[in-house]
Design a protein around this motif. Structure first.
Motif, PDB file in Angstrom:
ATOM      1  N   VAL A  28       0.840  -1.204   0.000  1.00 43.53           N
ATOM      2  CA  VAL A  28       0.000   0.000   0.000  1.00 43.53           C
ATOM      3  C   VAL A  28       0.873   1.251   0.000  1.00 43.53           C
ATOM      4  CG1 VAL A  28      -1.745   1.295   1.292  1.00 43.53           C
ATOM      5  CG2 VAL A  28      -1.885  -1.198   1.162  1.00 43.53           C
ATOM      6  N   ILE A  29       1.952   1.222   0.792  1.00 37.78           N
ATOM      7  CA  ILE A  29       2.846   2.383   0.868  1.00 37.78           C
ATOM      8  C   ILE A  29       3.468   2.671  -0.488  1.00 37.78           C
ATOM      9  CG2 ILE A  29       4.951   3.280   1.928  1.00 37.78           C
ATOM     10  CD1 ILE A  29       2.563   3.274   3.786  1.00 37.78           C
ATOM     11  N   CYS A  30       3.880   1.601  -1.190  1.00 41.48           N
ATOM     12  CA  CYS A  30       4.508   1.798  -2.504  1.00 41.48           C
ATOM     13  C   CYS A  30       3.548   2.473  -3.477  1.00 41.48           C
ATOM     14  CB  CYS A  30       4.969   0.453  -3.072  1.00 41.48           C
ATOM     15  SG  CYS A  30       6.457  -0.203  -2.290  1.00 41.48           S
ATOM     16  N   ILE A  31       2.271   2.117  -3.413  1.00 39.65           N
ATOM     17  CA  ILE A  31       1.294   2.731  -4.311  1.00 39.65           C
ATOM     18  C   ILE A  31       1.029   4.182  -3.923  1.00 39.65           C
ATOM     19  CG2 ILE A  31      -1.120   2.648  -5.061  1.00 39.65           C
ATOM     20  CD1 ILE A  31      -0.976  -0.407  -4.799  1.00 39.65           C
ATOM     21  N   ARG A  71       2.851   6.380  -2.008  1.00 39.83           N
ATOM     22  CA  ARG A  71       3.877   7.416  -1.890  1.00 39.83           C
ATOM     23  C   ARG A  71       4.174   8.108  -3.216  1.00 39.83           C
ATOM     24  NH1 ARG A  71       9.443   4.204  -0.273  1.00 39.83           N
ATOM     25  NH2 ARG A  71      10.123   3.622  -2.373  1.00 39.83           N
ATOM     26  N   ASN A  72       4.192   7.365  -4.307  1.00 35.47           N
ATOM     27  CA  ASN A  72       4.478   7.999  -5.597  1.00 35.47           C
ATOM     28  C   ASN A  72       3.271   8.761  -6.131  1.00 35.47           C
ATOM     29  OD1 ASN A  72       7.244   7.387  -6.222  1.00 35.47           O
ATOM     30  ND2 ASN A  72       6.635   5.233  -6.396  1.00 35.47           N
ATOM     31  N   THR A  73       2.081   8.176  -5.962  1.00 34.38           N
ATOM     32  CA  THR A  73       0.880   8.866  -6.450  1.00 34.38           C
ATOM     33  C   THR A  73       0.575  10.101  -5.609  1.00 34.38           C
ATOM     34  OG1 THR A  73      -0.461   7.350  -5.100  1.00 34.38           O
ATOM     35  CG2 THR A  73      -0.132   6.772  -7.422  1.00 34.38           C
ATOM     36  N   THR A  74       0.772  10.008  -4.286  1.00 31.85           N
ATOM     37  CA  THR A  74       0.549  11.177  -3.424  1.00 31.85           C
ATOM     38  C   THR A  74       1.530  12.291  -3.758  1.00 31.85           C
ATOM     39  OG1 THR A  74      -0.219   9.738  -1.646  1.00 31.85           O
ATOM     40  CG2 THR A  74       0.395  11.968  -1.032  1.00 31.85           C
ATOM     41  N   PHE A  75       2.772  11.906  -3.937  1.00 29.72           N
ATOM     42  CA  PHE A  75       3.799  12.868  -4.320  1.00 29.72           C
ATOM     43  C   PHE A  75       3.449  13.558  -5.636  1.00 29.72           C
ATOM     44  CE2 PHE A  75       7.301  12.580  -7.460  1.00 29.72           C
ATOM     45  CZ  PHE A  75       7.917  13.789  -7.204  1.00 29.72           C
ATOM     46  N   GLY A  76       3.006  12.776  -6.638  1.00 37.67           N
ATOM     47  CA  GLY A  76       2.649  13.338  -7.932  1.00 37.67           C
ATOM     48  C   GLY A  76       1.453  14.275  -7.850  1.00 37.67           C
ATOM     49  N   LEU A 130      -4.238   7.320 -11.817  1.00 37.38           N
ATOM     50  CA  LEU A 130      -5.187   6.200 -11.827  1.00 37.38           C
ATOM     51  C   LEU A 130      -4.822   5.177 -12.896  1.00 37.38           C
ATOM     52  CD1 LEU A 130      -8.578   8.088 -11.301  1.00 37.38           C
ATOM     53  CD2 LEU A 130      -7.365   6.635  -9.659  1.00 37.38           C
ATOM     54  N   ILE A 131      -4.449   5.679 -14.070  1.00 35.55           N
ATOM     55  CA  ILE A 131      -4.003   4.744 -15.120  1.00 35.55           C
ATOM     56  C   ILE A 131      -2.794   3.942 -14.642  1.00 35.55           C
ATOM     57  CG2 ILE A 131      -3.008   4.614 -17.439  1.00 35.55           C
ATOM     58  CD1 ILE A 131      -4.694   7.094 -18.165  1.00 35.55           C
ATOM     59  N   TRP A 132      -1.868   4.614 -13.967  1.00 34.64           N
ATOM     60  CA  TRP A 132      -0.664   3.953 -13.433  1.00 34.64           C
ATOM     61  C   TRP A 132      -1.045   2.866 -12.430  1.00 34.64           C
ATOM     62  CZ3 TRP A 132       3.590   7.012 -10.317  1.00 34.64           C
ATOM     63  CH2 TRP A 132       4.673   6.161 -10.071  1.00 34.64           C
ATOM     64  N   VAL A 133      -1.962   3.204 -11.504  1.00 29.55           N
ATOM     65  CA  VAL A 133      -2.324   2.262 -10.432  1.00 29.55           C
ATOM     66  C   VAL A 133      -3.063   1.054 -10.987  1.00 29.55           C
ATOM     67  CG1 VAL A 133      -3.788   1.972  -8.399  1.00 29.55           C
ATOM     68  CG2 VAL A 133      -2.336   3.993  -8.611  1.00 29.55           C
ATOM     69  N   GLU A 189       8.717   0.737  -9.548  1.00 28.45           N
ATOM     70  CA  GLU A 189       7.731   1.675 -10.077  1.00 28.45           C
ATOM     71  C   GLU A 189       6.631   0.992 -10.873  1.00 28.45           C
ATOM     72  OE1 GLU A 189      10.921   2.150 -10.172  1.00 28.45           O
ATOM     73  OE2 GLU A 189      11.211   3.958  -8.992  1.00 28.45           O
ATOM     74  N   GLY A 190       6.808  -0.271 -11.189  1.00 28.08           N
ATOM     75  CA  GLY A 190       5.792  -0.964 -11.971  1.00 28.08           C
ATOM     76  C   GLY A 190       5.910  -0.581 -13.426  1.00 28.08           C
ATOM     77  N   SER A 191       5.284   0.494 -13.791  1.00 27.39           N
ATOM     78  CA  SER A 191       5.380   1.012 -15.156  1.00 27.39           C
ATOM     79  C   SER A 191       6.285   2.237 -15.152  1.00 27.39           C
ATOM     80  CB  SER A 191       3.986   1.375 -15.683  1.00 27.39           C
ATOM     81  OG  SER A 191       4.090   2.024 -16.926  1.00 27.39           O
ATOM     82  N   MET A 192       7.455   2.091 -15.760  1.00 24.14           N
ATOM     83  CA  MET A 192       8.373   3.222 -15.844  1.00 24.14           C
ATOM     84  C   MET A 192       7.800   4.323 -16.734  1.00 24.14           C
ATOM     85  SD  MET A 192      10.835   2.575 -13.839  1.00 24.14           S
ATOM     86  CE  MET A 192      11.883   3.943 -14.313  1.00 24.14           C
TER      87      MET A 192
END
Length: 784
Positions: free
Chosen positions: A583-586, A588-593, A648-651, A675-678
């Motif tokens: 959950v943190i990995c998802i 932290r990057n989306t919140t930052f963005g 959302l598309i990324w997640v 990152e999953g999808s670079m």
């Protein structure tokens, strides 16, 4: 029925015991009412004098019945010839077998252990009451394996059987990781060969173990070879030398011999004690031997009750060493008798005892062969006697330590056993402590290796153009171990394990992530909280002075949104610290963005507001109708919504996830958020860069507009800081791994956020707190 027998007897005591065992067995069978009733076994004894010529002559005499050899002619002067029982050496036994099989006579040997004669196709009528030397080779290899002797020499006679034994031994030694330092053959007729071998033995002090592949009769010069050599000698037979030869041997050698287990037969001992010696052939040596049995020093188990009236100059000492060895002779005679009994009792020969014996002779040889293969009985020691698939008896060995004492005295100590037919683990037994090692050996048991053992943590590297047991020890590579000595290859640790410092065991890899407990994590956590407090203070100041001109200028609500988004940016950096979870990995990057997109879109809205406010004051400007807060909120909402769609598309396509990186850092596992999808990751960063670029260009172009509290200059500097931080972030981020990569990302977030906060709001706070005179409508009107 008469059994003719080829039987070499010389003045060797062991051969005389064999002779007596043969006579004793025949007497017992003839006196038995159950075995061959009403049939008397007879025998002829022939002396070979250990000479192939005389052995061949004796064989011809048996077959022809004449002293003058006439091939393919039989002078029937005695009973029917049933079989040949012989005690010839391996080579002579093989040569005689070629003659006997032409007449289909069964040949039973009680001495020959030749490997070559295990072939029942080439030797269809050959039997033996001793095991093949194939088992002996396996026993010798087990002995070498037990002591870890891998560097040995082999000395053998040049006969075909010994050469075959060399081949089997060499293969077995190599299969167990050993090798042969030298292989030398000799001929008894060539004393120069023995001198050459002696030089090789003495010139190679590293060779501690030498295997002798030869029969006793071919080791005439062995005492000279063993003299002062200080070696371990392994022999396939017991070594019996003359008194002169024994006197030359000393305590520097260790001799280990394999000997067929000796078993004393009570009826045979009784026969020796009670037989009337006048009925037996005798000469001066045999009279000396029989006289020795009357000696008071003779042990009770063999001593004869007699008074010796014979006056002899010397008397042979009472010797019981060879009584048990004659068990093979005893079994040979009884095996033949039982085969004859089974054949006659089966009814396959339609005859009666009164019928002429010549008719029986027409059937006997090949009929007897059939029953001899299937013979099965219990002997006088209650042992199961039968021939295996190679037509030999299953017999085990004793391992004897021969110690030659001064003055030619010899001591034999049974130190182990080898039973090739026992279960694994019970087939080879030895008592190391019972062995008397040579006086020159500094270590017991001695080591016989070309190279010292490689300890755990090392592997063997074979030296170029040298035998396989000559090697160097090299440490295992990182990530590989050897947990045993002398390993050929190191074993790779599991992917989540690593080798320890000694490279002898695998340990779990060190798990690395940016934690709150370590100094770097504590420093980043402290800086994040510190900047968050500063941000909160600034927000409090703006709320407290919300009605002042400097706060109301450039859209107060957008300022609130910007300060709160920067505060969230500072706090979201805390999600990058600690063990990564799904959950943190998802988040932290989306919140930052998302928070940075709100911040940058707010700055863009502020910049556009400044530009529009300046141009709207001009007479006839069409921008006046666009003035108001709706355009600013539209910019913030549309930019944030676009970034939200990207996230959302990324997640939902390829979200970030925890990843155990086991390759980047040696001996460690880096727990990272993949990152999953670079593509999605760089799209989010790219959009932030796009917003920052537009804001920077707009603010730069409007930096000199004449307006009080114009934020364009501050926004220009803040965007300059922001862009500088993130431009340097990308190559730094790509060149680091693990916790340092996370630290770079946190630093970029905090540095860019601090740049925005400092460049845009710190000047205003200074005016509010330190220059309240500038925070007034009068000052604003004056500067306009």
């Amino acid at each position: 029925m008469i059994s003719n027998t080829l039987f070499p007897r010389s003045y060797y005591e062991e051969n005389y015991f064999d002779y007596l065992a043969f006579v004793s067995a025949v007497e017992e069978i003839n006196n038995s009412s159950e075995l061959l009733p009403n049939i008397t076994l007879g025998f002829h004894l022939y002396e070979s004098y250990r000479n192939s010529f005389f052995a061949f002559g004796a064989a011809m005499s048996i077959i022809t019945g004449m002293d003058i050899w006439v091939p393919n002619y039989r002078c029937k002067t005695s009973g029917t010839l049933a079989a040949i029982i012989e005690g010839l050496n391996s080579e002579e036994s093989r040569q005689m077998s070629n003659m006997f099989r032409m007449y289909h006579y069964p040949q039973i040997s009680f001495i020959s252990q030749s490997l070559l004669m295990s072939d029942t196709v080439k030797f269809p009528f050959f039997y033996r009451t001793v095991p093949s030397e194939l088992h002996l080779c396996a026993g010798i290899i087990s002995l070498l394996k037990h002591f870890g002797w891998t560097w040995v020499g082999i000395i053998a006679s040049d006969d075909e059987n010994s050469l075959r034994m060399i081949q089997i031994l060499k293969e077995g030694i190599e299969q167990n990781g050993g090798c042969t330092a030298f292989i030398e053959t000799f001929s008894r007729s060539n004393i120069m060969t023995m001198g050459k071998i002696y030089k090789i033995v003495m010139d190679m002090p590293s060779i501690k173990v030498i295997i002798l592949c030869s029969n006793e009769e071919n080791l005439f010069y062995l005492p000279l070879l063993m003299l002062n050599s200080g070696k371990i000698w392994i022999s396939k037979t017991e070594l019996n030398f003359s008194l002169e030869a024994k006197a030359k041997l000393n305590k520097t050698n260790t001799i280990l011999s394999f000997a067929i287990v000796k078993k004393k037969i009570p009826s045979f001992i009784k026969f020796i004690q009670e037989v009337n010696i006048t009925l037996l052939p005798s000469d001066h040596p045999t009279k000396m031997w029989w006289t020795g049995l009357c000696d008071s020093q003779c042990s009770k188990d063999i001593k004869r009750s007699c008074s010796c009236d014979i006056k002899l100059s010397t008397v042979r000492p009472c010797n019981t060493n060879y009584i048990g060895k004659s068990n093979s002779v005893y079994n040979a005679v009884y095996t033949l008798a039982h085969a004859l009994h089974d054949m006659l009792m089966s009814g396959s020969i339609n005859t009666t005892w009164s019928r002429e014996m010549w008719k029986l002779s027409d059937y006997l040889p090949w009929k007897l062969h059939r029953y001899l293969k299937n013979v099965h009985f219990k002997n006088n020691l209650d042992e199961e006697i039968f021939f295996n698939e190679n037509r030999e008896l299953n017999t085990d060995y004793n391992i004897i330590n021969l110690v030659y004492l001064p003055k030619g005295k010899q001591h034999r100590e049974i130190v182990g056993s080898y039973n090739p037919f026992a279960s694994q683990g019970q087939d080879f037994i030895i008592n190391d402590k019972a062995i008397k090692w040579g006086s020159t050996f500094t270590q017991t048991p001695p080591q016989a290796k070309c190279s010292e053992s490689c300890p755990p943590g090392f592997m063997k590297l074979t030296r170029k153009e040298e035998p396989i047991c000559c090697f160097d020890c090299i440490p295992c590579p990182q990530g590989e171990i050897s947990n045993q000595s002398d390993m050929d290859n190191c074993m790779k640790c599991r992917e989540d394990h690593w080798s320890n410092h000694k490279r002898d065991t695998c340990i779990p890899k060190l798990i690395i992530f940016l934690s709150y407990e370590e100094a770097l994590g504590m420093a980043l956590t402290t800086s994040s909280i510190f900047f968050s407090l500063i941000n909160a203070i600034i927000l409090g100041i703006f709320i407290h002075y919300r009605d002042t001109p400097i706060v109301r200028a450039n859209n107060r609500n957008i300022s609130y949104i910007l300060i709160i988004s920067i505060l969230i940016c500072f706090l979201c950096s805390l999600m990058f610290i600690g063990r990564p979870e799904p959950v943190i990995c998802i988040l932290r990057n989306t919140t930052f963005g998302m928070t940075f997109s709100i911040s940058l879109s707010s700055i863009l809205a502020k910049t556009i507001t400044v530009v529009m406010a300046f141009h709207a004051t001009k007479p006839g400007s069409k921008l006046r109708k666009w003035m108001g807060s709706r355009i600013s909120y539209t910019i913030i909402l549309s930019c944030s919504l676009f970034q939200c769609v990207l996230c959302l598309i990324w997640v939902f396509t390829a979200p970030p996830f925890p990843y155990l990186n086991m390759q980047s850092e040696t001996g460690s596992i880096l727990i990272e958020c993949n990152e999953g999808s670079m593509i999605a990751f760089y799209c989010v960063l790219g959009f932030l860069g796009f917003l920052a670029s537009i804001s920077f260009i707009t603010a730069f172009l409007s930096r000199n507009l004449p307006a009080s509290f114009n934020e364009a200059k501050y926004i220009t500097f803040s965007m300059l800081v922001f862009c500088s931080v993130w431009i340097t972030f990308i190559p730094t981020y790509l060149s680091t791994r693990g916790k340092y990569m996370v630290a770079v990302e946190i630093f970029a977030i905090q540095a860019s956020s601090a740049g925005l906060l400092g460049c845009i709001f710190m000047p205003k706070c200074c005016i509010i707190l330190l220059r309240p005179d500038m925070n007034s409508r009068k000052y604003l009107t004056k500067n306009n």
